[in-house]
Design an enzyme around this catalytic site. Structure first.
Site, PDB file in Angstrom:
ATOM      1  N   ALA A 136      -4.173  -7.897  -2.217  1.00 60.56           N
ATOM      2  CA  ALA A 136      -3.668  -7.756  -3.582  1.00 60.56           C
ATOM      3  C   ALA A 136      -3.839  -6.308  -4.035  1.00 60.56           C
ATOM      4  CB  ALA A 136      -4.389  -8.736  -4.516  1.00 60.56           C
ATOM      5  N   CYS A 137      -4.941  -6.009  -4.682  1.00 63.35           N
ATOM      6  CA  CYS A 137      -5.124  -4.693  -5.296  1.00 63.35           C
ATOM      7  C   CYS A 137      -5.265  -3.557  -4.294  1.00 63.35           C
ATOM      8  CB  CYS A 137      -6.304  -4.732  -6.255  1.00 63.35           C
ATOM      9  SG  CYS A 137      -6.019  -5.940  -7.585  1.00 63.35           S
ATOM     10  N   ILE A 138      -5.890  -3.799  -3.145  1.00 67.86           N
ATOM     11  CA  ILE A 138      -5.991  -2.737  -2.139  1.00 67.86           C
ATOM     12  C   ILE A 138      -4.605  -2.396  -1.618  1.00 67.86           C
ATOM     13  CG2 ILE A 138      -6.852  -2.164   0.177  1.00 67.86           C
ATOM     14  CD1 ILE A 138      -8.977  -1.965  -2.036  1.00 67.86           C
ATOM     15  N   THR A 146      -2.448  -0.734  -4.334  1.00 67.95           N
ATOM     16  CA  THR A 146      -2.906   0.618  -4.644  1.00 67.95           C
ATOM     17  C   THR A 146      -2.563   1.594  -3.524  1.00 67.95           C
ATOM     18  OG1 THR A 146      -4.643  -0.198  -6.103  1.00 67.95           O
ATOM     19  CG2 THR A 146      -4.959   2.009  -5.152  1.00 67.95           C
TER      20      THR A 146
END
Length: 186
Positions: free
Chosen positions: A115-117, A120
């Site tokens: 998700a966020c990794i 980003t």
């Protein structure tokens, strides 16, 4: 090698290593220890450490689960960027913070891998940053109930595809904690 002008510096970007995010995550203690080692090394080498902290309907700002894990303590002078989307750049101050530090290269660690990794890393790369994923310093929870592969496979796949990510004028890659070089290309 970044395509961002006058941005020669590297920063360690610690994404969402929060109690409620990593609780029960794959190899949580190992990953948090690796992140802690990276933070310590970055500080010792004078490399900026930039913290990212997520909040949303399930991870309420100010709640116990929203807090950074107790093994990690941001220093007062270290930037902390609050976000509510997967990509740490989306609707945040991250670009302003990094620009002010002259950062064109990111070393990325944290959660959650899928998700966020991932968001980003792609957000950084498309914005012109060189982006290195620390292969043994990111983790995710088990989402097999929703059809995802087991966490170890999710992590291995992220490491594989980020190792071979390419774009004009930018570098990417995945390296283990022990092989991270803050002063140049890992």
């Amino acid at each position: 090698m970044t395509i961002l002008e006058n941005r020669p510096n590297t920063a360690l970007l610690v994404v969402d290593v929060q109690k409620g995010v990593v609780e029960g995550a794959h190899q949580r203690d190992v990953v948090v220890a690796n992140v802690a080692g990276l933070v310590e090394r970055a500080r010792r080498e004078g490399v900026p450490v930039v913290w990212v902290q997520h909040s949303d309907e399930e991870l309420t700002r100010g709640s116990d689960g929203w807090r950074i894990v107790p093994e990690l303590t941001p220093e007062d002078a270290e930037p902390l960027v609050e976000k509510s989307y997967g990509d740490s750049f989306e609707d945040t101050t991250l670009e302003t913070v990094l620009s002010g530090l002259g950062v064109g290269r990111l070393v990325v660690a944290g959660a959650e891998t899928d998700a966020c990794i991932r968001s980003t890393l792609h957000g950084a790369f498309t914005r012109g940053y060189d982006a290195t994923l620390v292969s043994d310093a990111h983790t995710t929870g088990d989402k097999t109930a929703w059809g995802a592969p087991p966490p170890d496979q999710v992590i291995a796949h992220a490491n594989l595809y980020w190792t071979y990510q390419t774009a004009p004028g930018r570098t990417a890659g995945a390296v283990e904690t022990k092989d991270v070089v803050f002063g140049g290309t890992s």
